[in-house]
Motif scaffolding. Sequence first.
Motif, PDB file in Angstrom:
ATOM      1  N   PRO A  29       0.812  -1.223   0.000  1.00  0.00           N
ATOM      2  CA  PRO A  29       0.000   0.000   0.000  1.00  0.00           C
ATOM      3  C   PRO A  29       0.843   1.270   0.000  1.00  0.00           C
ATOM      4  CG  PRO A  29      -0.089  -1.111   2.135  1.00  0.00           C
ATOM      5  CD  PRO A  29       0.630  -2.020   1.205  1.00  0.00           C
ATOM      6  N   ASN A  31       1.220   3.784   1.846  1.00  0.00           N
ATOM      7  CA  ASN A  31       1.876   4.300   3.058  1.00  0.00           C
ATOM      8  C   ASN A  31       3.320   3.815   3.173  1.00  0.00           C
ATOM      9  OD1 ASN A  31       1.801   1.665   4.253  1.00  0.00           O
ATOM     10  ND2 ASN A  31      -0.321   2.027   4.810  1.00  0.00           N
ATOM     11  N   TYR A  51     -16.724   8.153   1.345  1.00  0.00           N
ATOM     12  CA  TYR A  51     -16.993   6.820   0.828  1.00  0.00           C
ATOM     13  C   TYR A  51     -15.708   5.993   0.773  1.00  0.00           C
ATOM     14  CZ  TYR A  51     -17.830   3.217  -2.674  1.00  0.00           C
ATOM     15  OH  TYR A  51     -17.870   2.028  -3.348  1.00  0.00           O
ATOM     16  N   LYS A  52     -14.626   6.641   0.341  1.00  0.00           N
ATOM     17  CA  LYS A  52     -13.385   5.892   0.104  1.00  0.00           C
ATOM     18  C   LYS A  52     -12.599   5.637   1.372  1.00  0.00           C
ATOM     19  CE  LYS A  52     -12.518   6.459  -4.689  1.00  0.00           C
ATOM     20  NZ  LYS A  52     -12.643   7.430  -5.771  1.00  0.00           N
ATOM     21  N   GLY A  53     -12.799   6.465   2.385  1.00  0.00           N
ATOM     22  CA  GLY A  53     -12.077   6.253   3.629  1.00  0.00           C
ATOM     23  C   GLY A  53     -10.822   7.089   3.743  1.00  0.00           C
ATOM     24  N   LEU A  59      -3.232   8.404  -0.873  1.00  0.00           N
ATOM     25  CA  LEU A  59      -3.302   7.358   0.156  1.00  0.00           C
ATOM     26  C   LEU A  59      -4.374   6.308  -0.162  1.00  0.00           C
ATOM     27  CD1 LEU A  59      -2.821   9.136   3.591  1.00  0.00           C
ATOM     28  CD2 LEU A  59      -1.570   7.169   2.737  1.00  0.00           C
ATOM     29  N   ASP A  61      -6.013   3.192  -1.654  1.00  0.00           N
ATOM     30  CA  ASP A  61      -5.503   1.899  -2.129  1.00  0.00           C
ATOM     31  C   ASP A  61      -6.670   0.936  -2.290  1.00  0.00           C
ATOM     32  OD1 ASP A  61      -3.588  -0.112  -2.726  1.00  0.00           O
ATOM     33  OD2 ASP A  61      -3.767  -0.863  -0.672  1.00  0.00           O
ATOM     34  N   TYR A  63      -9.022  -2.194  -2.910  1.00  0.00           N
ATOM     35  CA  TYR A  63      -8.805  -3.631  -2.771  1.00  0.00           C
ATOM     36  C   TYR A  63     -10.101  -4.361  -3.062  1.00  0.00           C
ATOM     37  CZ  TYR A  63      -7.472  -8.165  -0.965  1.00  0.00           C
ATOM     38  OH  TYR A  63      -7.205  -9.505  -0.863  1.00  0.00           O
TER      39      TYR A  63
ATOM     40  N   GLU B 136      -0.866  -2.894   9.785  1.00  0.00           N
ATOM     41  CA  GLU B 136      -0.641  -3.705   8.575  1.00  0.00           C
ATOM     42  C   GLU B 136      -1.280  -5.082   8.737  1.00  0.00           C
ATOM     43  OE1 GLU B 136       0.334  -2.259   6.037  1.00  0.00           O
ATOM     44  OE2 GLU B 136       1.520  -0.563   6.711  1.00  0.00           O
ATOM     45  N   ARG B 139      -4.944  -4.666   8.272  1.00  0.00           N
ATOM     46  CA  ARG B 139      -5.215  -4.500   6.839  1.00  0.00           C
ATOM     47  C   ARG B 139      -5.223  -5.862   6.146  1.00  0.00           C
ATOM     48  NH1 ARG B 139      -1.786  -5.034   3.000  1.00  0.00           N
ATOM     49  NH2 ARG B 139       0.048  -4.641   4.283  1.00  0.00           N
ATOM     50  N   GLN B 143      -8.214  -7.996   4.171  1.00  0.00           N
ATOM     51  CA  GLN B 143      -8.066  -8.562   2.828  1.00  0.00           C
ATOM     52  C   GLN B 143      -8.511 -10.012   2.794  1.00  0.00           C
ATOM     53  OE1 GLN B 143      -4.221  -5.736   1.922  1.00  0.00           O
ATOM     54  NE2 GLN B 143      -3.974  -7.932   1.637  1.00  0.00           N
ATOM     55  N   TRP B 144      -8.072 -10.794   3.778  1.00  0.00           N
ATOM     56  CA  TRP B 144      -8.404 -12.228   3.756  1.00  0.00           C
ATOM     57  C   TRP B 144      -9.905 -12.426   3.941  1.00  0.00           C
ATOM     58  CZ3 TRP B 144      -4.285 -11.581   1.787  1.00  0.00           C
ATOM     59  CH2 TRP B 144      -3.036 -11.498   2.367  1.00  0.00           C
ATOM     60  N   ILE B 146     -12.270 -10.199   3.035  1.00  0.00           N
ATOM     61  CA  ILE B 146     -12.884  -9.776   1.768  1.00  0.00           C
ATOM     62  C   ILE B 146     -12.748 -10.899   0.736  1.00  0.00           C
ATOM     63  CG2 ILE B 146     -12.623  -8.188  -0.189  1.00  0.00           C
ATOM     64  CD1 ILE B 146     -11.834  -6.014   1.932  1.00  0.00           C
ATOM     65  N   LYS B 159     -14.076  -2.697   2.904  1.00  0.00           N
ATOM     66  CA  LYS B 159     -13.075  -1.967   2.125  1.00  0.00           C
ATOM     67  C   LYS B 159     -12.800  -0.597   2.735  1.00  0.00           C
ATOM     68  CE  LYS B 159     -14.097  -4.395  -2.132  1.00  0.00           C
ATOM     69  NZ  LYS B 159     -14.871  -4.376  -3.396  1.00  0.00           N
ATOM     70  N   PHE B 160     -13.848   0.026   3.242  1.00  0.00           N
ATOM     71  CA  PHE B 160     -13.664   1.298   3.948  1.00  0.00           C
ATOM     72  C   PHE B 160     -12.763   1.095   5.166  1.00  0.00           C
ATOM     73  CE2 PHE B 160     -14.799   4.074   7.469  1.00  0.00           C
ATOM     74  CZ  PHE B 160     -14.705   5.333   6.907  1.00  0.00           C
ATOM     75  N   ARG B 162     -10.615  -1.243   5.689  1.00  0.00           N
ATOM     76  CA  ARG B 162      -9.262  -1.565   5.254  1.00  0.00           C
ATOM     77  C   ARG B 162      -8.497  -0.285   4.896  1.00  0.00           C
ATOM     78  NH1 ARG B 162      -6.630  -1.688   0.709  1.00  0.00           N
ATOM     79  NH2 ARG B 162      -4.772  -3.009   0.545  1.00  0.00           N
ATOM     80  N   GLU B 163      -9.149   0.610   4.181  1.00  0.00           N
ATOM     81  CA  GLU B 163      -8.483   1.860   3.804  1.00  0.00           C
ATOM     82  C   GLU B 163      -8.097   2.673   5.039  1.00  0.00           C
ATOM     83  OE1 GLU B 163      -7.368   3.040   0.926  1.00  0.00           O
ATOM     84  OE2 GLU B 163      -6.738   4.945   1.838  1.00  0.00           O
ATOM     85  N   ARG B 164      -8.939   2.636   6.075  1.00  0.00           N
ATOM     86  CA  ARG B 164      -8.596   3.357   7.305  1.00  0.00           C
ATOM     87  C   ARG B 164      -7.319   2.795   7.929  1.00  0.00           C
ATOM     88  NH1 ARG B 164      -9.351   7.772   6.937  1.00  0.00           N
ATOM     89  NH2 ARG B 164      -9.105   8.127   9.165  1.00  0.00           N
ATOM     90  N   GLU B 165      -7.111   1.475   7.815  1.00  0.00           N
ATOM     91  CA  GLU B 165      -5.869   0.880   8.334  1.00  0.00           C
ATOM     92  C   GLU B 165      -4.665   1.454   7.596  1.00  0.00           C
ATOM     93  OE1 GLU B 165      -6.261  -0.983  10.886  1.00  0.00           O
ATOM     94  OE2 GLU B 165      -8.361  -1.557  10.704  1.00  0.00           O
ATOM     95  N   VAL B 166      -4.816   1.630   6.271  1.00  0.00           N
ATOM     96  CA  VAL B 166      -3.725   2.202   5.476  1.00  0.00           C
ATOM     97  C   VAL B 166      -3.405   3.614   5.976  1.00  0.00           C
ATOM     98  CG1 VAL B 166      -3.067   2.974   3.157  1.00  0.00           C
ATOM     99  CG2 VAL B 166      -4.296   0.808   3.446  1.00  0.00           C
ATOM    100  N   VAL B 167      -4.463   4.413   6.196  1.00  0.00           N
ATOM    101  CA  VAL B 167      -4.249   5.800   6.640  1.00  0.00           C
ATOM    102  C   VAL B 167      -3.624   5.813   8.038  1.00  0.00           C
ATOM    103  CG1 VAL B 167      -5.380   7.988   7.168  1.00  0.00           C
ATOM    104  CG2 VAL B 167      -6.136   6.652   5.204  1.00  0.00           C
ATOM    105  N   SER B 169      -1.739   3.557   9.457  1.00  0.00           N
ATOM    106  CA  SER B 169      -0.333   3.152   9.353  1.00  0.00           C
ATOM    107  C   SER B 169       0.514   4.333   8.903  1.00  0.00           C
ATOM    108  CB  SER B 169      -0.216   1.988   8.369  1.00  0.00           C
ATOM    109  OG  SER B 169       1.131   1.725   8.109  1.00  0.00           O
ATOM    110  N   GLN B 170       0.013   5.071   7.907  1.00  0.00           N
ATOM    111  CA  GLN B 170       0.722   6.262   7.421  1.00  0.00           C
ATOM    112  C   GLN B 170       0.964   7.252   8.555  1.00  0.00           C
ATOM    113  OE1 GLN B 170       2.137   7.268   4.681  1.00  0.00           O
ATOM    114  NE2 GLN B 170       2.367   9.438   5.209  1.00  0.00           N
TER     115      GLN B 170
END
Lengths: 73, 189
Positions: A29, A31, A51-53, A59, A61, A63, B136, B139, B143-144, B146, B159-160, B162-167, B169-170
């Motif tokens: 990803p 990050n 919607y996208k988060g 940022l 990604d 899936y 991570e 996240r 994925q698993w 989904i 999916k929403f 999951r994206e929050r996990e990415v943010v 982590s950042q």
Amino acid sequence: MYTPIKCYQPYHGPFDPCPSRGTVCYQTPPNLYLGFQPPNLQQFPIQEALYKGTLWPALYDPYPTPLEKGAKR
Amino acid sequence: MWYYEKKLQYPVKVTECNPRLAKYLIEQYGGADGELSAALRYLNQRYSIPDKVIGLLTDIGTEEFAHLEMIATMIYKLTKDATPEQMKAAGLGAHYANHDHALYYNNAAGSAWTATYIQAKGDPIADLYEDIAAEEKARATYQWIINMSDDPCLNDSLKFLREREVVHSQRFREAVEILKFEKDRKQFF
């Protein structure tokens, strides 16, 4: 070039009991690459961001990874 | 102190009657890298972290409770009308025997949540690196799940999350950068 997914082919031996899964992929990803987020990055419209988060395309990604971004499935 | 807003962070809609998915989703409820672990980990670590990143841990820890509530809603919707037979068929027979239709903090394999899932080492870098790893891992867990779910509405919410996990982590990675910068600066005194 940044890709959100990396793929490789694990070794499959002639005596392995199950058929090969073929290509195996893992997510990388954004990050991992962004470092400290620079100011004034492009933003999604607010409704789309909710919607996208995330507010920032940098940022975002999706899936499962869309085909045009390199997904093999 | 917290204020409670009586709505979910993101809508949760379940289209299919599929209690088996609930069995997998419980991993994010009471699992090692689930939302409960995340919330308690961050909200506990913030007391002994440098001032500059306390607010980050408060914000993210609070959001994890909002995620926990979404996961709870999913699990409840998927199981609330299931008959004992359906619970059994979905692999939730043991859960039903112990908890009826109640939710409980255990992982997908049925192990109860334990404080040993989380750590507070007191070392800011060690703690933030654990937080990055936790994001991570969460996240990956999304994925698993989904990958195993074919409920489009449920996947939309997943999916929403999951994206929050990415943010998150950042942001933890940026917190490490802030602390690294502070350390460098002190050397010039």
